[in-house]
Design a protein around this motif. Sequence first.
Motif, short mmCIF file in Angstrom:
data_model
loop_
_atom_site.label_atom_id
_atom_site.label_comp_id
_atom_site.label_asym_id
_atom_site.label_seq_id
_atom_site.Cartn_x
_atom_site.Cartn_y
_atom_site.Cartn_z
N ASP A 121 0.91 -1.06 0.01
CA ASP A 121 0.02 -0.02 -0.04
C ASP A 121 0.72 1.18 0.11
O ASP A 121 0.59 2.09 -0.80
CB ASP A 121 -1.08 0.01 1.10
N ILE A 122 1.85 1.35 0.78
CA ILE A 122 2.80 2.38 0.94
C ILE A 122 3.48 2.53 -0.62
O ILE A 122 3.81 3.67 -1.01
CB ILE A 122 3.83 2.27 1.82
N GLN A 123 3.84 1.50 -1.30
CA GLN A 123 4.76 1.44 -2.59
C GLN A 123 3.55 2.14 -3.43
O GLN A 123 3.84 3.05 -4.38
CB GLN A 123 4.84 0.11 -2.73
N LYS A 124 2.28 1.73 -3.45
CA LYS A 124 1.31 2.34 -4.40
C LYS A 124 1.11 3.90 -4.15
O LYS A 124 1.18 4.58 -5.00
CB LYS A 124 -0.10 1.63 -4.09
N ASN A 125 1.14 4.06 -2.86
CA ASN A 125 1.00 5.56 -2.48
C ASN A 125 2.33 6.39 -2.85
O ASN A 125 2.21 7.75 -3.55
CB ASN A 125 0.89 5.76 -1.11
N LEU A 126 3.53 5.90 -2.81
CA LEU A 126 4.54 6.81 -3.19
C LEU A 126 4.95 6.58 -4.82
O LEU A 126 5.29 7.44 -5.28
CB LEU A 126 5.84 5.58 -2.78
N LYS A 127 4.32 5.68 -5.55
CA LYS A 127 4.47 5.87 -6.91
C LYS A 127 3.51 6.76 -7.49
O LYS A 127 3.71 7.36 -8.46
CB LYS A 127 3.95 4.34 -7.67
N LYS A 128 2.23 7.02 -6.99
CA LYS A 128 1.42 8.00 -7.12
C LYS A 128 2.10 9.38 -7.15
O LYS A 128 1.70 10.50 -7.66
CB LYS A 128 0.01 8.01 -6.60
#
Length: 58
Positions: free
Chosen positions: A33-40
């Motif tokens: 979930d953190i990875q998805k937010n950082l990619k955004k």
Amino acid sequence: MKHFVFLIDTGNETIEHKINASGMTDALNRIKDIQKNLKKEKHPQLKIKFKGVIYENA
């Protein structure tokens, strides 16, 4: 509870991120979930490494 420690490399800096979780599966779901937010947030090239576990009351 355990603290799972991950290293997140954004290309510019490396951040140590601790996640409180009951098990490895829970920790991996949270780091995804953190990875998805950082990619955004304009970090297309992320490298995530598992560093280790910190046990409470040890």
